[in-house]
Design a protein around this motif. Structure first.
Motif, mmCIF file in Angstrom:
data_model
loop_
_atom_site.group_PDB
_atom_site.id
_atom_site.type_symbol
_atom_site.label_atom_id
_atom_site.label_comp_id
_atom_site.label_asym_id
_atom_site.label_seq_id
_atom_site.Cartn_x
_atom_site.Cartn_y
_atom_site.Cartn_z
ATOM 1 N N TRP A 1 0.723 -1.704 -0.194
ATOM 2 C CA TRP A 1 -0.079 -0.194 0.351
ATOM 3 C C TRP A 1 0.518 1.090 -0.225
ATOM 4 O O TRP A 1 0.542 2.091 -0.587
ATOM 5 C CB TRP A 1 -0.595 -0.400 1.360
ATOM 6 N N LEU A 2 1.913 1.175 0.727
ATOM 7 C CA LEU A 2 2.882 2.245 1.142
ATOM 8 C C LEU A 2 3.822 2.363 -0.488
ATOM 9 O O LEU A 2 3.837 3.774 -0.899
ATOM 10 C CB LEU A 2 3.438 2.498 2.227
ATOM 11 N N GLY A 3 3.934 2.013 -0.626
ATOM 12 C CA GLY A 3 3.958 1.829 -1.936
ATOM 13 C C GLY A 3 3.739 1.915 -3.274
ATOM 14 O O GLY A 3 3.972 3.162 -4.226
ATOM 15 N N GLY A 4 2.704 1.420 -4.095
ATOM 16 C CA GLY A 4 1.873 2.023 -4.493
ATOM 17 C C GLY A 4 1.422 3.661 -4.125
ATOM 18 O O GLY A 4 0.989 4.386 -5.138
ATOM 19 N N ASN A 5 0.953 4.109 -3.087
ATOM 20 C CA ASN A 5 1.109 5.735 -2.955
ATOM 21 C C ASN A 5 1.926 6.336 -3.315
ATOM 22 O O ASN A 5 2.061 7.835 -3.742
ATOM 23 C CB ASN A 5 0.737 5.838 -1.247
ATOM 24 N N LEU B 1 1.801 9.441 -6.573
ATOM 25 C CA LEU B 1 2.613 10.672 -5.939
ATOM 26 C C LEU B 1 3.345 10.968 -6.657
ATOM 27 O O LEU B 1 3.455 12.336 -7.054
ATOM 28 C CB LEU B 1 3.062 11.184 -4.802
ATOM 29 N N TYR B 2 4.697 10.215 -7.150
ATOM 30 C CA TYR B 2 5.705 10.446 -8.073
ATOM 31 C C TYR B 2 5.079 10.714 -9.420
ATOM 32 O O TYR B 2 5.847 11.403 -9.973
ATOM 33 C CB TYR B 2 6.429 9.431 -7.878
ATOM 34 N N ARG C 1 5.224 14.183 -11.158
ATOM 35 C CA ARG C 1 6.653 14.226 -12.535
ATOM 36 C C ARG C 1 5.001 15.350 -13.919
ATOM 37 O O ARG C 1 5.084 15.417 -14.729
ATOM 38 C CB ARG C 1 6.052 13.015 -12.590
ATOM 39 N N ASP C 2 3.866 14.119 -13.453
ATOM 40 C CA ASP C 2 2.513 14.745 -14.361
ATOM 41 C C ASP C 2 2.953 16.581 -14.202
ATOM 42 O O ASP C 2 2.668 17.464 -15.119
ATOM 43 C CB ASP C 2 1.416 14.656 -14.198
ATOM 44 N N ALA C 3 2.942 16.531 -13.126
ATOM 45 C CA ALA C 3 2.517 18.442 -13.102
ATOM 46 C C ALA C 3 3.450 19.362 -13.093
ATOM 47 O O ALA C 3 3.693 20.344 -13.945
ATOM 48 C CB ALA C 3 2.263 18.714 -11.170
ATOM 49 N N LYS C 4 5.160 18.687 -13.245
ATOM 50 C CA LYS C 4 6.240 19.054 -13.680
ATOM 51 C C LYS C 4 6.275 19.430 -15.502
ATOM 52 O O LYS C 4 6.119 20.688 -15.362
ATOM 53 C CB LYS C 4 7.159 18.356 -13.311
#
Length: 60
Positions: free
Chosen positions: A35-39, A43-44, A48-51
């Motif tokens: 779950w943490l890895g997927g989140n 988030l990454y 990246r898309d926002a950048k």
């Protein structure tokens, strides 16, 4: 000593306790890191898309 129904109750209690213990171990070792890895990956990707969107906006 125990009568038969008390013995069955004790075995049921130990079974439920053991199942709960192993479910907790399973959750702590597999489900929570997954779950943490997927989140973190999501988030990454969002950052990246926002950048990329910001760079594309600046080009225009």
């Amino acid at each position: 000593m125990f009568e038969f129904d008390q013995y069955l109750g004790f075995l049921a209690f130990l079974t439920i306790l053991t199942i709960g213990f192993w479910i907790m171990i399973f959750l702590l070792t597999f489900v929570i890191p997954y779950w943490l890895g997927g989140n973190l990956i999501e988030l990454y990707k969002e950052k990246r898309d926002a950048k990329k969107a910001k760079l594309k906006e600046e080009e225009q």
